[in-house]
Design an enzyme around this catalytic site. Structure first.
Site, short mmCIF file in Angstrom:
data_model
loop_
_atom_site.label_atom_id
_atom_site.label_comp_id
_atom_site.label_asym_id
_atom_site.label_seq_id
_atom_site.Cartn_x
_atom_site.Cartn_y
_atom_site.Cartn_z
N SER A 174 0.83 -1.20 0.00
CA SER A 174 0.00 0.00 0.00
C SER A 174 0.87 1.26 0.00
O SER A 174 1.77 1.39 -0.82
CB SER A 174 -0.95 -0.04 1.20
OG SER A 174 -1.97 0.94 1.09
N HIS A 206 -7.19 -5.79 -1.09
CA HIS A 206 -6.05 -4.92 -0.80
C HIS A 206 -5.02 -5.61 0.09
O HIS A 206 -3.82 -5.57 -0.19
CB HIS A 206 -6.56 -3.65 -0.12
CG HIS A 206 -5.53 -2.58 0.02
ND1 HIS A 206 -5.00 -1.91 -1.06
CD2 HIS A 206 -4.94 -2.03 1.12
CE1 HIS A 206 -4.12 -1.01 -0.64
NE2 HIS A 206 -4.06 -1.07 0.67
N ASP A 236 -9.44 -3.10 -5.67
CA ASP A 236 -9.14 -4.19 -4.73
C ASP A 236 -9.97 -4.09 -3.46
O ASP A 236 -9.65 -4.71 -2.44
CB ASP A 236 -7.64 -4.23 -4.40
CG ASP A 236 -7.15 -3.02 -3.61
OD1 ASP A 236 -7.98 -2.15 -3.26
OD2 ASP A 236 -5.94 -2.95 -3.33
#
Length: 415
Positions: free
Chosen positions: A184, A394, A356
């Site tokens: 991320s 994610h 996602d």
């Protein structure tokens, strides 16, 4: 006899190949709010009465005990308009815990409660896979946590520490080049770090860069957070308790969606009186209308200091082999529709697009820009692979079999 000889040759061939191929040690750069932060309070009027250093972010037990409002208050930062810097409130000291340790990126909160609610254990599946391949925690798997509240340029000490950590990991593992794996927002931090290093240093110490689920083009979640508060999809956290700290967090402004990915005319927020796109005038009006004057100042600061387009976050290629992975095919917030109570109420409706579940596909697939550059320059240091995996979330990317099978091969260092 011929069969035996063939077997011996095959066995010798295996030994030779095993000797020629080893795996790169790994340094993991975690995502937003995935680093542990300790705190010490000296102000007697503070809502926190514990003495000495304690874990501020994150102890799930504290959240369940209804202490999140106090946690958020001490997690927030204040922005000094004279010095153009952010800092903790008076009487609050903070520090990032567990530098270099595997445990802090494996489990943000190692308690049974955190595991029960699946909070802060995103990277655990990948770490367990690495161990099964022969890796060793704290030796060939290292953690590089950072203070996720501050943008990269605001914490140069992290850049210096990461360089030392990579060199130390290289030495601990028989001078084997190191793979940097990020998740991320950690991908932005890792890219920023690599772009600060010389080509000769990267050629010597870095095997490759593997960014996972990176918001290259920003995140609607950041806009959500600084508008009305966003609980990151964690039901035990109240959004209103998070907004104050989210409105003062530099990285939320750094991740305002990038018009190069979406265009300047796409509306991200609708209200009864006004809609907001990524046009510069709309961005300015958004801060004013949402009662967030200080936010505009923070936004300008991070855009200038981190060499970000205005607005935007796509950076120069880090000039190491790069393998980008992300999930697709999941409903992901793309537009927030507010009715009464803007900006203090939560959006009445959320419009979704592909992604996602947290970041949009447009943002996640930013490495496609880097892929185009190698076709022009033909520099192998700019080698970039960009792989979207359907149906992967994610954080679910860490446990995905397609990713893990690819990673096992990527980490091989062939002499």
């Amino acid at each position: 006899m011929i069969v035996v000889n063939a077997f011996v040759i095959l066995l010798l061939y295996s030994f030779v190949n095993d000797g020629a191929a080893k795996r790169a040690p790994v340094v993991i750069v975690p995502g937003d709010m995935a680093s542990p932060i300790d705190c010490k309070v000296t102000d007697q009027e503070n809502c926190e009465k514990r003495t000495g250093w304690f874990r501020l972010w994150l102890r799930v037990e504290d959240v369940l005990r209804g202490r999140f409002s106090c946690i958020s208050s001490n997690l927030r930062t204040l922005f000094n308009t004279k010095t153009n810097t952010s800092h903790s409130p008076h009487g609050v000291q903070t520090r990032v815990a567990g530098w270099g340790n595997t445990s802090v990126v494996e489990y943000l909160d190692p308690s049974h409660l955190a595991k029960l609610f699946h909070i802060g254990s995103d990277a655990a599946a990948m770490v367990q896979a690495l161990v099964s391949w022969g890796y060793e925690r704290d030796v060939s798997i290292r953690g590089a946590p950072y203070d996720f509240r501050y943008a990269m340029a605001s914490q140069p000490e992290w850049i210096a520490k990461l360089r030392i950590l990579i060199e130390d990991t290289w030495r601990l593992n028989n001078k084997t080049k190191v793979a940097i794996i990020s998740h991320s927002m950690g991908g932005l931090f890792a890219t920023w770090f690599l772009n600060q290093q010389s080509t000769s240093w990267k050629d010597k110490f870095v095997h490759c860069f593997v960014p996972l689920s990176t918001p290259w083009g920003g995140s609607i979640g950041s806009l959500w957070g600084i508008t009305s508060g966003y609980n990151l999809g964690i039901p035990i956290i109240k959004s209103k308790d998070l907004r104050e700290s989210q409105r003062t967090t530099e990285t939320n402004y750094m991740m305002i969606p990038d018009p190069r990915f979406y265009g300047t005319n796409v509306t991200f927020i609708e209200t009864l009186k006004q809609n907001f796109s990524l046009h510069p005038k709309d961005i300015e009006s958004f801060f004013y209308t949402s009662g967030n004057d200080i936010g505009e100042k923070i936004y300008k600061k991070v855009s200038v200091e981190n060499e970000l387009p205005s607005p935007g976050i796509m950076m120069r290629h880090p000039m190491v082999k790069t393998y980008c992975f992300y999930g697709t095919g999941l409903s992901t917030a793309a537009k927030l529709i507010y009715e009464r109570g803007f900006p203090d109420s939560q959006p009445k409706k959320v419009v979704y697009s592909d992604g996602d579940g947290t970041i949009s596909r447009e943002s996640l697939s930013g490495c496609r820009f880097w892929q185009k550059s190698i076709n022009i320059n033909n520099d192998q240091r700019q080698k970039t692979e960009n792989l979207g995996i359907h149906g992967v979330s994610h954080s679910g990317i860490f446990a995905d079999s397609v990713f893990l099978n690819s990673l096992e091969d990527i980490l091989l260092v062939r002499n």
